[in-house]
Design a protein around this motif. Sequence first.
Motif, PDB file in Angstrom:
ATOM      1  N   ALA A  50      44.475  26.586  45.675  1.00  0.00           N
ATOM      2  CA  ALA A  50      44.367  25.123  45.741  1.00  0.00           C
ATOM      3  C   ALA A  50      42.929  24.644  45.716  1.00  0.00           C
ATOM      4  O   ALA A  50      42.670  23.468  45.431  1.00  0.00           O
ATOM      5  N   ASP A  51      41.970  25.497  46.023  1.00  0.00           N
ATOM      6  CA  ASP A  51      40.568  25.080  46.063  1.00  0.00           C
ATOM      7  C   ASP A  51      39.889  25.166  44.700  1.00  0.00           C
ATOM      8  O   ASP A  51      38.658  25.094  44.607  1.00  0.00           O
ATOM      9  N   GLY A  52      40.663  25.299  43.627  1.00  0.00           N
ATOM     10  CA  GLY A  52      40.071  25.334  42.294  1.00  0.00           C
ATOM     11  C   GLY A  52      39.587  26.701  41.867  1.00  0.00           C
ATOM     12  O   GLY A  52      38.782  26.801  40.936  1.00  0.00           O
ATOM     13  N   SER A  53      40.063  27.740  42.512  1.00  0.00           N
ATOM     14  CA  SER A  53      39.688  29.104  42.142  1.00  0.00           C
ATOM     15  C   SER A  53      40.941  29.880  41.746  1.00  0.00           C
ATOM     16  O   SER A  53      42.069  29.459  42.013  1.00  0.00           O
ATOM     17  N   ALA A  54      40.707  31.027  41.109  1.00  0.00           N
ATOM     18  CA  ALA A  54      41.815  31.860  40.647  1.00  0.00           C
ATOM     19  C   ALA A  54      41.455  33.326  40.869  1.00  0.00           C
ATOM     20  O   ALA A  54      40.338  33.753  40.541  1.00  0.00           O
ATOM     21  N   GLU A  55      42.393  34.066  41.456  1.00  0.00           N
ATOM     22  CA  GLU A  55      42.230  35.505  41.653  1.00  0.00           C
ATOM     23  C   GLU A  55      42.991  36.238  40.554  1.00  0.00           C
ATOM     24  O   GLU A  55      44.188  36.003  40.366  1.00  0.00           O
ATOM     25  N   VAL A  56      42.281  37.116  39.852  1.00  0.00           N
ATOM     26  CA  VAL A  56      42.859  37.826  38.716  1.00  0.00           C
ATOM     27  C   VAL A  56      42.792  39.314  39.002  1.00  0.00           C
ATOM     28  O   VAL A  56      41.745  39.842  39.407  1.00  0.00           O
ATOM     29  N   VAL A  57      43.920  39.995  38.793  1.00  0.00           N
ATOM     30  CA  VAL A  57      44.000  41.447  38.977  1.00  0.00           C
ATOM     31  C   VAL A  57      44.211  42.081  37.609  1.00  0.00           C
ATOM     32  O   VAL A  57      45.128  41.707  36.867  1.00  0.00           O
ATOM     33  N   VAL A  58      43.334  43.025  37.289  1.00  0.00           N
ATOM     34  CA  VAL A  58      43.412  43.731  36.007  1.00  0.00           C
ATOM     35  C   VAL A  58      43.444  45.229  36.286  1.00  0.00           C
ATOM     36  O   VAL A  58      43.037  45.680  37.371  1.00  0.00           O
ATOM     37  N   PRO A  59      43.960  46.028  35.367  1.00  0.00           N
ATOM     38  CA  PRO A  59      43.889  47.485  35.548  1.00  0.00           C
ATOM     39  C   PRO A  59      42.443  47.948  35.671  1.00  0.00           C
ATOM     40  O   PRO A  59      41.512  47.313  35.147  1.00  0.00           O
TER      41      PRO A  59
END
Length: 574
Positions: free
Chosen positions: A314-323
């Motif tokens: 909600a704070d305008g960030s994104a967590e991305v998980v990659v191999p």
Amino acid sequence: MKSDMLLAVMQLALERDLPQKAVVSAFEYAIAAAYRRESEAEGYDVAARLNPETGDVEISTVLHVVDYIDDIDEQGLIAVEDARAFDKNAIAGDDIITGKLEFKPQRIAARTVTQVLMQRLRNAERQLVFEQFADKEGELISAPIRRIDSSRSLPGDRPAVMLDLGKADAFLPPNEQPPNERYRVGMELRVYVVQVSQGDPDGDSVPEIIVSRTHPRLLLRLLEAEVPEVSSGMVEIKGIAREPGSRSKVAVYSHKHDIDPIGACVGLRGIRIQNIVAELMGEKIDILEWIDNSTVFVSNSLGPAEVEKVTVLADGSAEVVVPDSQLSLAIGREGQNVALATRLTGFVIDIKGASEYAEEQIALQRELEAQVAAAAERAKEKAIEEQELAAIAIEEQEEDADAERREIEIVAVHEENDETLELVVEAEATESVTDQIVDTDPIKSSVAPTIFVPASPVHLEPEPDLAEPEAESEPEEDLDFELLELEEKLRELEQEEEERQEAERIAAEQKALEQDIDDDDLWLLPDELGVAADSQESGIVFAEDIPEYRDRSSSGSPRRGNNRRRGGPRRSSR
């Protein structure tokens, strides 16, 4: 002469590619400036007019009507009140012609006219250039490199580049040049017009046209020029993130379902995008589809890396998980890929490897379990504390109840004492009456009966006053009947007391017998006690169950088996 003047004006207009009206206006201004120095025009302003048809020149002295006259520069000005002497309808801003001057071209005047005319023509050219390129701001233009000027750049920077626009030059500053591009004179460039400034119209400054090769909208204009679907609006450019000279990301969206936005921008066999890449001198361009879903859009923006999971916060960030194998590709060289994706999507993207994410989740789970355990412990402590408080409250209630009960008992005791006192008083009254009756009876005076005081109060008549001779005594029959009742009750009480004492004696003997019997008093019954051998019983009898034994013990004779041990096992072992 007049026709020659007009011909000269027309020739200047053709040579400089200026409108004839602009050249005529410059000529009139130059003639007026030359005649302002004449003595005849002292205190007045001068206005010149060239007839574009006949070539005649009219020179007039003029006064400008103003509301207030400045003491510093009064030449050519007149107040409104004074101007109404010439024209009763004069107002501020009007010009009043006061006279005419003869047009006499002379050598000095001609030189002045020439200088002023050329200056005015240059200003007209600059204004024309500004009007021509003012509407080009934000557009794509193509121009050759006229010169590379290192004098306008700072030391250590790349040299500035001047593009030939015909009547003006476009200025490409060093900060608007991609680091991978090298320029040479005569090279044709397509540039984006960033700003067009007019400059000082009365000075020597020319309109400045600043262009750029690094602006993100340069890529947009190139796509519009190369892709017809983009220029027509069927394919919309939703966003552009550019690292000039290195890499760019473009998000496209199609307003028609039958048009592939990525395929339209790439073109058949990639011809369209290759032309744009060649124009940008090898800059890589990633085309991705814009989707109205933040999770999917963030995942697409990190291409060509594969993405396992995207969490938009909600704070305008994104967590991305990659191999783990795709982590370096997702981040890019010096973080370029993730930086472009951040600018394109508007989210602050945090990229993590799968193993790192798993470790964080385990740590988070442990922390959560610890928090839950701590919360449970706090709840338990709180419950214990509440129980203790409840117990204390119950104890206080019990203490209050005991105190109330003690108060009630004390009150009851006081009331019982009061009742006992009343009974004693009544009993004493009864004794005194009985004594009086016995004393008054001469026949029974030798008998001293025992008087019993009943538990319940006995109502007796008030004692008669024996001292008064006139008081009448009760009949003797009534007194005898009462004495008989009292004696009967006394005998009943004595009998009850004897029975009670006998019962206590028997109980005490029984208790003594139980205390004296031990394991040595148990034995097999002899034949003389009259126990049949073929009895259905087991043949084992306890000493307290034998009447003769109990009688002899009570009579004081020595018991059988005292001070000696009989043969046979103990009862506990049997």
